[in-house]
Design a protein around this motif. Sequence first.
Motif, PDB file in Angstrom:
ATOM      1  N   TRP A 186       3.296   3.127  20.625  1.00  0.00           N
ATOM      2  CA  TRP A 186       4.627   2.732  19.405  1.00  0.00           C
ATOM      3  C   TRP A 186       5.092   1.954  18.595  1.00  0.00           C
ATOM      4  O   TRP A 186       3.934   1.096  18.066  1.00  0.00           O
ATOM      5  CB  TRP A 186       4.599   1.417  21.155  1.00  0.00           C
ATOM      6  N   HIS A 187       5.434   2.572  17.856  1.00  0.00           N
ATOM      7  CA  HIS A 187       5.607   2.400  16.129  1.00  0.00           C
ATOM      8  C   HIS A 187       6.603   0.780  16.262  1.00  0.00           C
ATOM      9  O   HIS A 187       6.615   0.279  14.199  1.00  0.00           O
ATOM     10  CB  HIS A 187       6.528   3.168  15.145  1.00  0.00           C
ATOM     11  N   ILE A 188       7.328  -0.287  16.834  1.00  0.00           N
ATOM     12  CA  ILE A 188       7.784  -1.110  16.838  1.00  0.00           C
ATOM     13  C   ILE A 188       7.187  -2.304  17.429  1.00  0.00           C
ATOM     14  O   ILE A 188       6.445  -2.348  18.097  1.00  0.00           O
ATOM     15  CB  ILE A 188       9.014  -1.117  17.104  1.00  0.00           C
ATOM     16  N   MET A 215      11.089  -8.671  11.032  1.00  0.00           N
ATOM     17  CA  MET A 215      10.718  -8.300  12.362  1.00  0.00           C
ATOM     18  C   MET A 215      10.447  -6.908  11.340  1.00  0.00           C
ATOM     19  O   MET A 215      11.006  -6.244  11.849  1.00  0.00           O
ATOM     20  CB  MET A 215      11.323  -8.043  13.539  1.00  0.00           C
ATOM     21  N   ASP A 216       8.870  -6.440  11.673  1.00  0.00           N
ATOM     22  CA  ASP A 216       8.304  -5.445  11.477  1.00  0.00           C
ATOM     23  C   ASP A 216       7.258  -4.748  12.019  1.00  0.00           C
ATOM     24  O   ASP A 216       6.326  -5.574  12.135  1.00  0.00           O
ATOM     25  CB  ASP A 216       9.192  -4.847   9.938  1.00  0.00           C
ATOM     26  N   GLY A 217       7.923  -3.650  12.815  1.00  0.00           N
ATOM     27  CA  GLY A 217       6.163  -3.317  13.594  1.00  0.00           C
ATOM     28  C   GLY A 217       4.673  -3.194  12.389  1.00  0.00           C
ATOM     29  O   GLY A 217       4.170  -3.555  12.566  1.00  0.00           O
ATOM     30  N   LYS A 219       1.455  -1.400   1.371  1.00  0.00           N
ATOM     31  CA  LYS A 219       0.646  -0.666   1.704  1.00  0.00           C
ATOM     32  C   LYS A 219       0.375   0.784   0.439  1.00  0.00           C
ATOM     33  O   LYS A 219      -0.243   0.716   0.202  1.00  0.00           O
ATOM     34  CB  LYS A 219      -0.444   0.470   3.026  1.00  0.00           C
ATOM     35  N   GLU A 220       1.650   1.232   0.573  1.00  0.00           N
ATOM     36  CA  GLU A 220       2.048   2.138  -0.768  1.00  0.00           C
ATOM     37  C   GLU A 220       2.048   1.679  -1.627  1.00  0.00           C
ATOM     38  O   GLU A 220       1.193   2.276  -2.656  1.00  0.00           O
ATOM     39  CB  GLU A 220       3.288   3.179  -0.209  1.00  0.00           C
ATOM     40  N   TYR A 221       1.865   0.681  -1.986  1.00  0.00           N
ATOM     41  CA  TYR A 221       2.358  -0.174  -3.508  1.00  0.00           C
ATOM     42  C   TYR A 221       0.790  -1.000  -3.427  1.00  0.00           C
ATOM     43  O   TYR A 221       0.701  -0.912  -4.699  1.00  0.00           O
ATOM     44  CB  TYR A 221       2.986  -1.485  -3.261  1.00  0.00           C
TER      45      TYR A 221
END
Length: 471
Positions: free
Chosen positions: A168-170, A370-372, A378-380
Amino acid sequence: MTAVKLPGELVLVTNREPYSHERTSKGIICRKRVGGVVSALDSTMRKTGGTWVAWGSSKADFENGDVVKVPCSSPCYTLKRVKLSEKEREFYYRGFSNRTLWPVFHLFTEKAIFNTQFWKMYVKANTKFAKAVMDVATDDSFVWVHDYHLSLVPSMIQNTAHKIAFFWHIPWVSWNTFSKIPWRDEIFNGLLGSDLIGFHTKYYAQNFLECAEQLGFQVNKKQSIVHHGDRDVKIGVFPVGIDYQQFTSVKNRSHTLRSKIKGEKIIFGIDRLDYTKGILERMLAFKQFIEKNPQWKGKITLVQVATPSRTKVEEYRTMKHELDESVGCINGEYSTVDWTPIKYFYQPVSFDNLVKYYKMADVILVTPIMDGMNLVVKEYIAAKDTGVVILSEFAGAAEELKEAIIVNPYDINAIAEGIKEAVEMPEDEKKKRFMALKGKVRQKDINWWMEKFFSEWQKLYIPAHPESGSA
Ligand code: ADQ
């Protein structure tokens, strides 16, 4: 290659396809799709091989049948596409998935539409995905279903005795919010067709267990297990990582971009254009920062890239207008002949350019309501040697990345203060905090995530040893 290999073929199931075929004046081209789920899972599939089942959403997708080998440049896994009718796209995808479940699970319940037609099409579309899985899966397959679009698929394929897991990604919300969904029992039972259900954070997993209790299931909180009939469903926490190597391997060619932007500091934001990402609030905070810190006028630029997303959904069109207006107002008020405070791009960018943007940015501003998890942050961190991170406390990533400047995205003042702290942070402190963040992102990358998930999953099928000494 990963150390943990599944003892059977992986069948991955998502709503969005990783690659689409599009007709252009130069013929049919193959394009990688933008989005967090696709970014994370394409890396996984490149390593494991197997079959990815997804909706073929582009017009030229079915020109050569419903099965293709991808990635187009160096094929290493199979993509099986599911065809959806216009009515299914409207009610299942734009409707139930994006106007019911998405807002509820991001605490925007006032935007949620509860509509029986939406629900019926959601059931129908989930049935289509389940059938496509049954067409390709064998008894040995490990079927891994992803995300809120496909919550019913696990119970629909359960009879075929495959090994099934769900991610569940969110966010998973508390019972108070989840219980508002009229079809909450069906959704929950659908998911419980899995043997393992994964979430990004402990908090989401706890919320899920709380919902299970409220729905009357027997729950073993210590072992994170929900008893469902004669089966046990394991609930686990697996914070998703990124393909770290992919971001570190790009050489620094950001100076060309950097030299085109005036000023000492560049703040950067990149998101799908979505009301959950807090982009509007970010603009207001930047305006407040300039107002309260006039010494920074002409010396700082906010570069914001927003990818067009769900453009046929009304709430997204409204938000685009609001954002256009907000950027226009701020730039109109503060621009000078040689300085524009906000550079705003409403377009996707290539991977190369994405990395160039990360490398040129002194500060990344990630302020979802709100963000899963949030992969941008992380990319930055992976792409840079040093920098400063401003991160919303309501992004799943905040549970791990505690060395960031953590802000409440509802508090415009706090974000403005965060920007000030970021641009004025002493070099020593900046380096110390960034190194700590980098260590975490490097260690818990996409390979770590996949191995952790796969090893937890396989463990479920190892028969328990009979107790020694028992009569
Ligand atoms: P998303 O909501 O799509 O993912 P996120 O995790 O930030 O959000 O991932 C976005 C991805 O799209 C990143 O890889 C980013 O580089 C890329 N991207 C964004 N804008 C782009 C642009 N203009 N051009 C090119 N690339 C762009 C969902 C959940 C998240 C969760 C992920 C993974 O909502 O919370 O982190 O799944 O589980």
